[in-house]
Design an enzyme around this catalytic site. Structure first.
Site, mmCIF file in Angstrom:
data_model
loop_
_atom_site.group_PDB
_atom_site.id
_atom_site.type_symbol
_atom_site.label_atom_id
_atom_site.label_comp_id
_atom_site.label_asym_id
_atom_site.label_seq_id
_atom_site.Cartn_x
_atom_site.Cartn_y
_atom_site.Cartn_z
ATOM 1 N N ASP A 59 39.364 32.008 40.312
ATOM 2 C CA ASP A 59 40.049 32.409 41.535
ATOM 3 C C ASP A 59 39.052 33.076 42.485
ATOM 4 O OD1 ASP A 59 42.237 32.828 43.234
ATOM 5 O OD2 ASP A 59 42.685 34.787 42.363
ATOM 6 N N SER A 92 52.874 36.975 45.504
ATOM 7 C CA SER A 92 53.740 37.790 44.656
ATOM 8 C C SER A 92 54.929 38.301 45.467
ATOM 9 C CB SER A 92 52.970 38.990 44.080
ATOM 10 O OG SER A 92 52.181 38.606 42.982
#
Length: 309
Positions: free
Chosen positions: A82, A214
Site C-alpha cells: 500500500d 473507512s
C-alpha cells in the site's frame, strides 16, 4: 492455494458490481481477525502492507504470517504493498513475494507520475506482479502519507484515460472526496459520484480503487471515548456511499482506520473493566474478535463480496 494476484478477482468484482476489501495489516491478531471473517463469509481478500507496517513488524514476519493465513484458510489472498513511494521499495516487496504493489507517485506532476509508474509496471509485470497507481491526491494522514486539504486534488477523467493507457497499470486509485485517517469530513459527507461515473464510463471495464474509505464506525468511536479515548468529531465515509461506489466500477475499497478503531475500542474497554489483568492474550483475543466481526459486516453488508469463492 498460493498467494494470488488481483487480476481475476477484479474482473469478477467489476462484472458482479461488488468490491473486495483491501485491509491493512500490522500484526498477527489483525491478520487472523480479517482472514477468519473472510473464510466464514467465503470472500476473497486483499491484505495490505504499508511502509509503516514493514518498519513496525519487519517484512519477513508479515510475509510469513500471511503465508500462514493462506495455508490455514485456503482463501484466495492477495498480498499488496500500500502506497509504495519509490521504485526501490516496490522492488523489495516484489522480491519478498508480494503479488500486488501500489506505486504512489501522485505527488509529482502528471508526466513524472507516468514515468515513475511505467518503470514500476515494466518491472512488476515481467515478474507476474500487478500494479495499482494513483492519480489525484487524497487529503489526510495515514502512516507516511500526509496531504493537507489545500494540496488535495480530484482525479481528472481525461487524464485518467491517458494515464492508464500510457502506464499499463492494472488498477487506478481515484480521488473523489475520500481522505485518509479518522477525520474525513467537516460537516456533511460528500463524494463526487458524477466524477466517478465519468471515469468509469471512459475507462469501461477497468478496475478502480477507493482509498481512505473507512466508515470510522460511530460505535467504535463512542466506545473509545467512553473508555478514556479522545476522538471528538471523528467521521468517515457512510456505508451507503461505499455500496454505491462498488456498483460504479470500484473493485477495491481500502479499510485501515476501522480496523484500528475496532481493536483499540476493545482493548480500552478491557483495561477499564479488568484493571487487574496483564496477560496480552486476554485483551488481544477480544480485540481480534472485534476485528473479525467488523470485517464480516464490511464483507457482507458493504462490499458485497460474500459467497464469491
Amino acid at each position: 492455494m498460493p498467494l494470488v494476484t488481483s487480476k481475476e478477482l477484479f474482473k469478477k468484482a467489476y462484472e458482479g458490481g461488488y468490491a473486495i476489501g483491501g485491509f491493512n495489516v500490522n500484526n498477527m491478531e489483525i491478520i487472523q481477525g480479517i482472514v477468519d471473517a473472510a473464510k466464514e463469509e467465503k470472500s476473497p481478500v486483499i491484505l495490505q502492507v504499508s511502509a509503516g507496517a514493514r518498519k513496525y513488524a519487519n517484512p519477513i514476519y508479515l510475509k510469513k504470517l500471511v503465508e500462514a493465513a493462506v495455508e490455514d484458510t485456503g482463501l484466495p489472498i492477495v498480498l499488496h504493498l500500500d502506497h509504495g513511494e519509490n521504485f526501490d521499495l516496490v522492488k523489495a516487496c516484489i522480491e519478498n513475494g508480494f503479488t500486488s504493489v501500489m506505486i504512489d507517485a501522485s505527488k509529482y506532476p502528471f508526466e513524472e507520475n507516468i514515468r515513475i509508474t511505467k518503470e514500476v509496471v515494466d518491472y512488476a509485470h515481467s515478474r507476474g506482479v500487478v500494479v495499482e497507481a494513483e492519480l489525484g491526491r487524497l487529503a489526510g494522514v495515514e502512516d507516511a502519507v500526509k496531504v493537507s486539504s489545500a494540496e488535495a486534488t480530484y482525479t481528472d477523467p481525461d487524464q485518467a484515460v491517458e494515464f492508464v493507457e500510457r502506464t499499463g497499470i492494472d488498477s487506478l486509485a481515484v480521488a473523489i472526496g475520500t481522505s485518509h485517517g479518522a477525520y474525513k469530513f467537516k460537516g456533511e459527507p460528500k463524494l463526487d459520484f458524477e466524477r466517478l461515473e465519468t471515469i468509469t464510463k471512459k475507462l469501461a471495464g477497468f478496475p478502480l480503487v477507493l482509498h481512505g474509505a473507512s466508515t470510522v464506525m460511530p460505535e467504535f468511536v463512542a466506545k473509545c471515548n467512553e473508555y478514556g479515548g479522545k476522538l471528538p468529531g471523528a467521521q468517515g465515509v457512510p456505508e451507503d456511499m461505499l455500496r454505491k461506489a462498488a456498483s460504479l466500477g470500484v473493485c477495491k475499497i481500502n479499510i485501515d482506520t476501522d480496523l484500528r478503531l475496532a481493536m483499540t475500542a476493545s482493548i480500552r474497554e478491557f483495561f477499564v473493566k479488568h484493571p487487574e489483568e496483564f496477560d496480552p492474550r486476554k485483551y488481544l483475543g477480544p480485540a481480534r474478535e472485534a476485528i473479525k466481526q467488523m470485517v464480516k459486516h464490511k464483507i457482507k453488508d458493504v462490499l458485497g463480496s460474500s459467497n464469491r469463492i
